[in-house]
Scaffold this motif. Structure first.
Motif, PDB file in Angstrom:
ATOM      1  N   VAL A  60     -31.149  -6.126  -0.520  1.00 49.79           N
ATOM      2  CA  VAL A  60     -29.805  -6.552  -0.923  1.00 49.79           C
ATOM      3  C   VAL A  60     -29.785  -8.011  -1.378  1.00 49.79           C
ATOM      4  CG1 VAL A  60     -27.404  -6.854  -0.167  1.00 49.79           C
ATOM      5  CG2 VAL A  60     -28.750  -4.919   0.671  1.00 49.79           C
ATOM      6  N   ILE A  61     -30.450  -8.888  -0.628  1.00 48.81           N
ATOM      7  CA  ILE A  61     -30.391 -10.326  -0.923  1.00 48.81           C
ATOM      8  C   ILE A  61     -31.740 -10.964  -0.631  1.00 48.81           C
ATOM      9  CG2 ILE A  61     -29.598 -10.973   1.406  1.00 48.81           C
ATOM     10  CD1 ILE A  61     -27.748 -13.062   0.056  1.00 48.81           C
ATOM     11  N   LYS A  62     -32.088 -11.967  -1.393  1.00 49.79           N
ATOM     12  CA  LYS A  62     -33.353 -12.673  -1.191  1.00 49.79           C
ATOM     13  C   LYS A  62     -33.218 -13.602   0.000  1.00 49.79           C
ATOM     14  CE  LYS A  62     -36.843 -15.242  -3.818  1.00 49.79           C
ATOM     15  NZ  LYS A  62     -37.850 -14.174  -3.905  1.00 49.79           N
ATOM     16  N   LEU A  63     -34.107 -13.455   0.945  1.00 49.34           N
ATOM     17  CA  LEU A  63     -34.077 -14.291   2.145  1.00 49.34           C
ATOM     18  C   LEU A  63     -34.900 -15.552   1.961  1.00 49.34           C
ATOM     19  CD1 LEU A  63     -34.602 -11.597   4.954  1.00 49.34           C
ATOM     20  CD2 LEU A  63     -32.430 -12.601   4.194  1.00 49.34           C
ATOM     21  N   VAL A  91     -23.036 -11.197   3.070  1.00 51.00           N
ATOM     22  CA  VAL A  91     -23.667 -12.502   2.858  1.00 51.00           C
ATOM     23  C   VAL A  91     -23.832 -12.775   1.365  1.00 51.00           C
ATOM     24  CG1 VAL A  91     -25.710 -13.895   3.326  1.00 51.00           C
ATOM     25  CG2 VAL A  91     -24.838 -12.365   5.092  1.00 51.00           C
ATOM     26  N   LEU A  92     -24.202 -11.737   0.613  1.00 50.10           N
ATOM     27  CA  LEU A  92     -24.340 -11.895  -0.835  1.00 50.10           C
ATOM     28  C   LEU A  92     -23.014 -12.300  -1.464  1.00 50.10           C
ATOM     29  CD1 LEU A  92     -26.068 -11.637  -3.386  1.00 50.10           C
ATOM     30  CD2 LEU A  92     -25.479  -9.198  -3.441  1.00 50.10           C
ATOM     31  N   ARG A  93     -21.933 -11.701  -0.989  1.00 49.75           N
ATOM     32  CA  ARG A  93     -20.614 -12.075  -1.513  1.00 49.75           C
ATOM     33  C   ARG A  93     -20.318 -13.542  -1.223  1.00 49.75           C
ATOM     34  NH1 ARG A  93     -15.283  -9.326   0.890  1.00 49.75           N
ATOM     35  NH2 ARG A  93     -16.394  -7.421   0.264  1.00 49.75           N
ATOM     36  N   LEU A  94     -20.635 -13.992  -0.003  1.00 52.22           N
ATOM     37  CA  LEU A  94     -20.410 -15.393   0.353  1.00 52.22           C
ATOM     38  C   LEU A  94     -21.218 -16.328  -0.537  1.00 52.22           C
ATOM     39  CD1 LEU A  94     -20.473 -15.042   4.247  1.00 52.22           C
ATOM     40  CD2 LEU A  94     -18.465 -15.578   2.836  1.00 52.22           C
TER      41      LEU A  94
END
Length: 331
Positions: free
Chosen positions: A183-186, A155-158
């Motif tokens: 990994v990623i901020k929601l 998702v971070l890559r997207l």
């Protein structure tokens, strides 16, 4: 309409968001494509600028209809919320359940969110939706066979590629949200919440308030139950999943209607329907940012959007809550 930002992001969505599950027909006993498209267009005209869909809803059909509905609308005037992680066209991951598609063909639904699957699902959704980016991309259900970190790296890559604006989750626990955030901020968590289904009040709502994450409440009308239009002995069409849901047992319909009878004078006083009163109560509830509400046709979409005009005082909310505390769902 009121617009609210999701979490700590700059993504603002309409407090009443169009839920497009039924538009796909699947598990709702079919649908009328033209009526569904018209419902979405009417909702947008009423200020409902956000639409929530998913590939699994009609196995791509809901997303395709959303794409048709938003065609011609300036892209920055509509927010598309869709999902990933439920596959009917692959058998990786874990079997979620067996179902039938809109043609009555047997299909197996799998929960799978491996990195390569997330990437390919996004590409397919972009094509069906007819757009080059998704505003909120959400995992539909937790996939036990894939580490959350792997899923979120995809998702971070997207996001880095500009194919999505923000990341969200659905049906996640507070603990799973914390893992994802390594990994990623929601931006948000989309979970079921209604007057008769308040299970998230104990843990998830306090967590999201403290962590400044939005909650998108799905099924706030409990799939039609809280409109007051259902009666014991309710008959559902073939393929309608509600026939096997506990809330639609005769005893629970009766108990719910007894509660709705007690709050109907308040709705009448505000020249509102019961459904509108329920929607307003939902988005006034602490921790709830958005109510996702479906509509089969333009009139339903119009009535849902008008719920924003209902105003509730603290005393009126307390009155509703007091009546609600006497409602016991069985089964």
């Amino acid at each position: 309409m009121e617009y609210r930002k999701l979490g700590e992001t700059d993504l603002a969505v309409s407090a009443i968001t169009f839920g497009a599950w039924a538009a796909g027909g699947w598990m709702w006993g079919g649908n009328d494509d033209d009526a569904a498209i018209e419902a979405m267009k009417t909702a947008h005209d009423m200020g409902v600028t956000s639409i929530d869909t998913a590939p699994i809803y009609g196995q791509g059909k809901s997303e395709e209809l959303v794409g048709k509905a938003i065609k011609g609308i300036a892209r920055d005037k509509v927010q598309i919320l869709t999902k990933y992680g439920m596959r009917w066209d692959d058998n990786k991951g874990t079997l979620a359940f067996k179902s039938k598609d809109n043609d009555g063909k047997d299909i197996d639904i799998y929960k799978y969110a491996g990195k390569e699957s997330v990437i390919s699902e996004c590409e397919n959704s972009l094509k069906r939706l007819g757009t080059d980016y998704i505003d909120l991309y959400q995992i539909h259900w937790h996939d036990m066979t894939t580490p959350i970190e792997e899923t979120m790296e995809a998702v971070l890559r997207l996001k880095e590629q500009g194919k999505i604006r923000e990341a969200g989750v659905c049906n996640y626990t507070a603990e799973q949200m914390l893992t994802a955030e390594t990994v990623i901020k929601l931006a948000s968590n989309q979970v079921p919440f209604s007057m008769v289904n308040r299970g998230i009040e104990d843990e998830l709502i306090p967590h999201c308030i403290a962590a400044r994450k939005s909650i998108l409440a799905y099924s706030p009308l409990e799939r039609g139950l809280l409109t007051g239009k259902m009666q014991p002995g309710q008959k559902f069409g073939e393929g309608d999943h509600r026939a096997s849901v506990k809330y639609f047992k005769d005893e629970n319909i009766k108990r719910t209607n007894d509660f709705l009878t007690r709050i109907k004078p308040l709705a009448d006083e505000k020249n509102a329907t019961l459904g509108q009163l329920v929607i307003r109560w939902t988005i006034e509830h602490p921790g709830i940012t958005i109510a996702l509400v479906g509509a089969r046709n333009a009139e339903q979409a119009k009535q849902n959007a008008k719920a924003i005009e209902v105003k509730l005082s603290g005393e009126e909310i307390e009155f509703i809550n007091t009546q609600l505390n006497d409602l016991q769902i069985v089964g």
